[in-house]
Design an enzyme around this catalytic site. Sequence first.
Site, PDB file in Angstrom:
ATOM      1  N   ASP A 457       7.220  20.978  -1.952  1.00 42.19           N
ATOM      2  CA  ASP A 457       5.879  20.873  -1.395  1.00 42.19           C
ATOM      3  C   ASP A 457       6.011  20.597   0.096  1.00 42.19           C
ATOM      4  O   ASP A 457       6.493  19.530   0.505  1.00 42.19           O
ATOM      5  CB  ASP A 457       5.129  19.735  -2.091  1.00 42.19           C
ATOM      6  N   HIS A 458       5.575  21.559   0.928  1.00 39.63           N
ATOM      7  CA  HIS A 458       5.783  21.446   2.372  1.00 39.63           C
ATOM      8  C   HIS A 458       4.912  20.365   3.010  1.00 39.63           C
ATOM      9  O   HIS A 458       5.103  20.007   4.176  1.00 39.63           O
ATOM     10  CB  HIS A 458       5.505  22.795   3.037  1.00 39.63           C
ATOM     11  N   ARG A 459       3.950  19.828   2.278  1.00 37.08           N
ATOM     12  CA  ARG A 459       3.184  18.696   2.788  1.00 37.08           C
ATOM     13  C   ARG A 459       4.029  17.431   2.782  1.00 37.08           C
ATOM     14  O   ARG A 459       3.821  16.519   3.585  1.00 37.08           O
ATOM     15  CB  ARG A 459       1.926  18.465   1.941  1.00 37.08           C
TER      16      ARG A 459
END
Length: 487
Positions: A457-459
């Site tokens: 998850d790039h967040r």
Amino acid sequence: MTIREFKMPDVGEGLTEAEILKWYVQPGDTVTDGQVVCEVETAKAAVELPIPFDGVVHALLFEEGTTVDVGQVIISVQTGAAEAPAAAAVVEAPVAAAAPASAPAPAEAAEEPAAAARQPVLVGYGVSQASTKRRPRKAVPGAAAAQNGTAAVALPAVPAQPEAAPAAAGLNGSGSGHAVGERPLAKPPVRKLAKDLGIDLASVVPTGEGGVVTREDVHAAAAAAITPQAAPAPAPAVSVPVQPAATAATGLPEARETRIPVKGVRKVTAQAMVGSAFTAPHVTEFITFDVTRTMKLVQELKADPDLAGLRINPLLLIAKAVLVAIRRNPDVNASWDEAAQEIVLKHYVNLGIAAATPRGLIVPNIKDAHTKTLGELSTALSELVGTARDGKTSPADMQNGTITITNVGVFGVDTGTPILNPGESAILAVGAIKLQPWVHKGKVKPRHVTTLALSFDHRLIDGELGSKFLADIAAVLEHPRRLVTWS
């Protein structure tokens, strides 16, 4: 007697429905407190349901394959015993003359007012089809006449008519074994079964000792009742579609499509994957490397007496490598709180293992995997996978995962782009381990090589952190002594 109802429980947190996979009991069967009566599939797992009281199964309210809302009654059970005076009153009741409805037997008079419409039975304490307030049942084809009252369990007395006697004799002389006006002998559960199936016990051929009608007799009568209507009436040839000769010659099924209902685990998995794919911004990175040393270590550990009886395989060491890499990169073990717009760092690792089962893909997890020794991790993995394949994984085992491993290599697949398990930060896909030509110490040699794919998850995880985490997993598996030096 008392009829107690068992409702579909909420076997998981927040579940609203479950599908009945299999009934282990049938009407008339005796059950005891704690006995498993059915298996149901929720959105998360297959669960066996025990009955919480003793008695005799009165009715199954839903068929196998039916999805039932939580809180609906799925089975009723007859509990308690009837009073003895009722039996005596029934046995002494004249057979040739029906008692008027206004003069019930003493035991019946003590019951609720609705019992005035009931008729006594010969064996046990059940009631006849005249009983009221019964749950409606699905009619069995060919049994409408019985349900509409044209065939009653007890034959009422009628004025003798010269032409009626031969007809009655013909009816009972066909093998039913019951005299005209005589109530057939059967136990209460069998009477209940006959009532549910719409079968007139007077027309059933008894095979039990002493002329008692058995469950098998009722089922046989039900099958015979269905057979006449099952045969379709002759119809013009044009009403039946004819397959072209070419289609028949191919040997392919006549149907061109098959539709499979998506429900239970498959339905929720599909919904979760769609939600994950379009909510969490996925990034996937790959690394291909030499795992020859790890494969050698697997063989050495299998021969270690201290690990005798444990399942030692590459997946075990891969799981251990992931835990080591998380220790070195703790920020990857996190989740995204959408409501608070916060990143939640987890100080525990619930390691998920994706398992393919006949009911679909599920992801149970090993709780607090970071605290386990190699032997404990091996035991936990074996139990987790075995339970999942048996379809016995509990909902609790699939909650609160943090990071998941999916081993696509067991299917001969080299790599893939896995989708995050909802609520987790990363998922590692392990490809097939194969002998390949590889440059080792300046020479091309056959080495065991594999590819790992990490989706995250790039967040939560940026490119730098994700790359370091994946590189550390590969480094541990390429030089497994780091399982010790980096721990």
